[in-house]
Motif scaffolding. Structure first.
Motif, PDB file in Angstrom:
ATOM      1  N   ILE A  95       0.814  -1.220   0.000  1.00 13.56           N
ATOM      2  CA  ILE A  95       0.000   0.000   0.000  1.00 13.56           C
ATOM      3  C   ILE A  95       0.845   1.266   0.000  1.00 13.56           C
ATOM      4  N   ALA A  96       2.125   1.150   0.353  1.00 12.56           N
ATOM      5  CA  ALA A  96       2.994   2.328   0.404  1.00 12.56           C
ATOM      6  C   ALA A  96       4.443   1.872   0.555  1.00 12.56           C
ATOM      7  N   HIS A  97       5.354   2.824   0.412  1.00 11.37           N
ATOM      8  CA  HIS A  97       6.764   2.588   0.713  1.00 11.37           C
ATOM      9  C   HIS A  97       7.205   3.664   1.698  1.00 11.37           C
ATOM     10  N   ASP A  98       8.057   3.271   2.616  1.00 11.31           N
ATOM     11  CA  ASP A  98       8.494   4.169   3.681  1.00 11.31           C
ATOM     12  C   ASP A  98      10.006   4.073   3.821  1.00 11.31           C
ATOM     13  N   GLY A  99      10.608   5.110   4.344  1.00 15.89           N
ATOM     14  CA  GLY A  99      12.018   5.076   4.682  1.00 15.89           C
ATOM     15  C   GLY A  99      12.197   4.855   6.166  1.00 15.89           C
ATOM     16  N   ILE A 100      13.378   4.422   6.545  1.00 16.39           N
ATOM     17  CA  ILE A 100      13.737   4.323   7.962  1.00 16.39           C
ATOM     18  C   ILE A 100      14.832   5.348   8.210  1.00 16.39           C
ATOM     19  N   ALA A 101      14.603   6.251   9.142  1.00 20.07           N
ATOM     20  CA  ALA A 101      15.537   7.344   9.400  1.00 20.07           C
ATOM     21  C   ALA A 101      16.247   7.154  10.732  1.00 20.07           C
ATOM     22  N   LEU A 102      17.539   7.381  10.732  1.00 14.10           N
ATOM     23  CA  LEU A 102      18.305   7.424  11.977  1.00 14.10           C
ATOM     24  C   LEU A 102      18.059   8.773  12.634  1.00 14.10           C
ATOM     25  N   VAL A 103      17.779   8.750  13.934  1.00 13.85           N
ATOM     26  CA  VAL A 103      17.483  10.000  14.636  1.00 13.85           C
ATOM     27  C   VAL A 103      18.338  10.144  15.889  1.00 13.85           C
ATOM     28  N   VAL A 104      18.694  11.397  16.186  1.00 13.57           N
ATOM     29  CA  VAL A 104      19.471  11.726  17.383  1.00 13.57           C
ATOM     30  C   VAL A 104      18.825  12.923  18.066  1.00 13.57           C
ATOM     31  N   ASN A 105      19.317  13.242  19.241  1.00 16.06           N
ATOM     32  CA  ASN A 105      18.853  14.412  19.972  1.00 16.06           C
ATOM     33  C   ASN A 105      19.166  15.684  19.187  1.00 16.06           C
ATOM     34  N   ILE A 235       2.670  -3.158   3.899  1.00 21.21           N
ATOM     35  CA  ILE A 235       1.885  -4.224   3.288  1.00 21.21           C
ATOM     36  C   ILE A 235       0.619  -4.498   4.092  1.00 21.21           C
ATOM     37  N   MET A 236      -0.471  -4.757   3.374  1.00 21.28           N
ATOM     38  CA  MET A 236      -1.667  -5.328   3.975  1.00 21.28           C
ATOM     39  C   MET A 236      -1.788  -6.770   3.488  1.00 21.28           C
ATOM     40  N   LEU A 237      -2.289  -7.655   4.336  1.00 23.91           N
ATOM     41  CA  LEU A 237      -2.476  -9.042   3.943  1.00 23.91           C
ATOM     42  C   LEU A 237      -3.809  -9.562   4.458  1.00 23.91           C
ATOM     43  N   TYR A 238      -4.355 -10.518   3.729  1.00 28.27           N
ATOM     44  CA  TYR A 238      -5.671 -11.057   4.088  1.00 28.27           C
ATOM     45  C   TYR A 238      -5.856 -12.409   3.418  1.00 28.27           C
ATOM     46  N   LYS A 239      -6.883 -13.115   3.844  1.00 34.71           N
ATOM     47  CA  LYS A 239      -7.243 -14.389   3.223  1.00 34.71           C
ATOM     48  C   LYS A 239      -8.314 -14.140   2.167  1.00 34.71           C
ATOM     49  N   LEU A 262      -4.019  10.286   0.373  1.00 33.51           N
ATOM     50  CA  LEU A 262      -3.909  10.450   1.827  1.00 33.51           C
ATOM     51  C   LEU A 262      -2.575   9.910   2.334  1.00 33.51           C
ATOM     52  N   ILE A 263      -2.147   8.770   1.802  1.00 32.91           N
ATOM     53  CA  ILE A 263      -0.861   8.184   2.187  1.00 32.91           C
ATOM     54  C   ILE A 263       0.276   9.146   1.872  1.00 32.91           C
ATOM     55  N   HIS A 264       0.234   9.738   0.685  1.00 29.65           N
ATOM     56  CA  HIS A 264       1.279  10.691   0.289  1.00 29.65           C
ATOM     57  C   HIS A 264       1.269  11.925   1.194  1.00 29.65           C
ATOM     58  N   GLN A 265       0.070  12.402   1.535  1.00 26.83           N
ATOM     59  CA  GLN A 265      -0.046  13.569   2.408  1.00 26.83           C
ATOM     60  C   GLN A 265       0.557  13.316   3.784  1.00 26.83           C
ATOM     61  N   ARG A 266       0.556  12.059   4.236  1.00 26.58           N
ATOM     62  CA  ARG A 266       1.066  11.716   5.561  1.00 26.58           C
ATOM     63  C   ARG A 266       2.572  11.465   5.534  1.00 26.58           C
ATOM     64  N   GLY A 267       3.213  11.661   4.402  1.00 29.36           N
ATOM     65  CA  GLY A 267       4.675  11.565   4.343  1.00 29.36           C
ATOM     66  C   GLY A 267       5.211  10.224   3.908  1.00 29.36           C
ATOM     67  N   TYR A 268       4.401   9.459   3.186  1.00 28.74           N
ATOM     68  CA  TYR A 268       4.843   8.149   2.687  1.00 28.74           C
ATOM     69  C   TYR A 268       4.762   8.136   1.167  1.00 28.74           C
ATOM     70  N   LEU A 269       5.486   7.226   0.561  1.00 25.34           N
ATOM     71  CA  LEU A 269       5.521   7.112  -0.894  1.00 25.34           C
ATOM     72  C   LEU A 269       4.391   6.206  -1.356  1.00 25.34           C
ATOM     73  N   SER A 270       3.545   6.710  -2.229  1.00 25.84           N
ATOM     74  CA  SER A 270       2.416   5.925  -2.735  1.00 25.84           C
ATOM     75  C   SER A 270       2.919   4.686  -3.459  1.00 25.84           C
ATOM     76  N   ALA A 271       2.201   3.598  -3.302  1.00 30.81           N
ATOM     77  CA  ALA A 271       2.592   2.342  -3.944  1.00 30.81           C
ATOM     78  C   ALA A 271       1.992   2.206  -5.327  1.00 30.81           C
ATOM     79  N   VAL A 272       0.872   2.890  -5.566  1.00 38.21           N
ATOM     80  CA  VAL A 272       0.171   2.806  -6.841  1.00 38.21           C
ATOM     81  C   VAL A 272       0.387   4.117  -7.584  1.00 38.21           C
ATOM     82  N   GLN A 273       1.155   4.056  -8.645  1.00 39.00           N
ATOM     83  CA  GLN A 273       1.492   5.266  -9.383  1.00 39.00           C
ATOM     84  C   GLN A 273       0.441   5.556 -10.471  1.00 39.00           C
TER      85      GLN A 273
END
Length: 273
Positions: A95-105, A235-239, A262-273
């Motif tokens: 449903i989207a792609h996200d990054g993982i960021a290293l954070v410090v004080n 990812i979402m998963l279901y039977k 909405l996903i893009h507005q929240r700071g994530y990369l849309s999965a469906v272009q």
């Protein structure tokens, strides 16, 4: 019984009926994914009054298991499924792609780390900020719990795993502080100048300082261009055979243009272009 009492009883009965009349869709899994899914669920429910979406952030592994055991309608994962988790009955949707960021004080002057430095920090080979150009302060290293998809993706990319009896297991320093949510990582790092941790790119705010990685800032544009390398799927998963119509309708909304916006507005990369 008085007329007023009769009116109140009727009102409470109506409210109870309305709550019970709603069909509940349970969505369980990654705490990182749950932040954006909660927003999607609220929007979906506002347009589908007969459906309530219950979102539970319990970790990627727990969400995958919940779907396999029929304890949740939809699972959420912030990592790809492991071979042992793949099941022909399970359908996955990115449903989207996200990054993982290293954070410090925010008071830490360090601005950038490379892959070798990060690996040594989490292996316990680098223990003082002066070893990476910072002040003479001992590091307080923070990670996520074993069930976290963020941790799995982070360790996999950084080479922080080892093989034992054919199983891939974590190889980080046992003295690393382990916590269970992005929010807890941020809280600890924001209050401790010694700390370093990692969080979802979409969870970054001004309470912490996000570090560049290999000279590239953790931004949406850099993630989209492929310049920023620490990424993972949502990812979402279901039977497929047993999913109810209202649960499938929610998934369809998530991957629709409105849901993806909405996903893009929240700071994530849309999965469906």
């Amino acid at each position: 019984m008085s007329a007023r009492a009769n009116t109140l009883c009727a009102l409470f009965a109506a409210l109870t009926f309305n709550v019970q009349a709603k069909e509940t869709v349970t969505v369980s899994g990654s705490t990182s994914v749950s932040h954006v899914v909660e927003v999607l669920a609220e929007t979906f429910s506002s347009n589908n009054k007969d459906t309530f979406i219950a979102v539970q952030g319990v970790g990627s592994s727990a969400g995958i298991a919940a779907v396999k055991q029929n304890a949740a309608d939809i699972g959420m994962s912030s990592r790809y499924l492991k071979p042992a988790e793949i099941n022909p009955d399970i359908t996955t949707v990115t449903i989207a792609h996200d990054g993982i960021a290293l954070v410090v004080n925010k008071n830490n002057p360090v601005t950038d780390l490379n892959k070798e430095q990060v690996s040594k920090i989490y292996h316990g080979e680098i223990t003082n900020w002066k070893e990476v150009g910072g002040p003479d302060l001992k590091m307080a290293v923070v990670s996520r719990e074993n069930a976290s998809g963020s941790r799995f993706s982070f360790e996999d990319y950084m080479g922080l795993t080892q093989q034992i009896a054919g199983q891939t297991v974590s190889d980080i320093n046992p003295h690393v502080l382990v916590v269970n949510t992005n929010g807890t990582v941020k809280s600890l790092v924001s209050r401790n100048v010694h700390s370093i941790g990692y969080i979802s790119l979409g969870s970054i705010d001004d309470s912490v300082k996000a570090l560049s990685f290999e000279g590239v800032q953790p931004t949406m544009s850099n993630l989209e261009s492929g310049k920023y390398k620490i990424s993972r799927p949502f990812i979402m998963l279901y039977k497929e055979k047993t999913i109810e119509d209202n649960a499938k309708a929610f998934i369809d909304f998530v991957i629709s243009p409105k849901g993806q916006d909405l996903i893009h507005q929240r700071g994530y990369l849309s999965a469906v272009q």
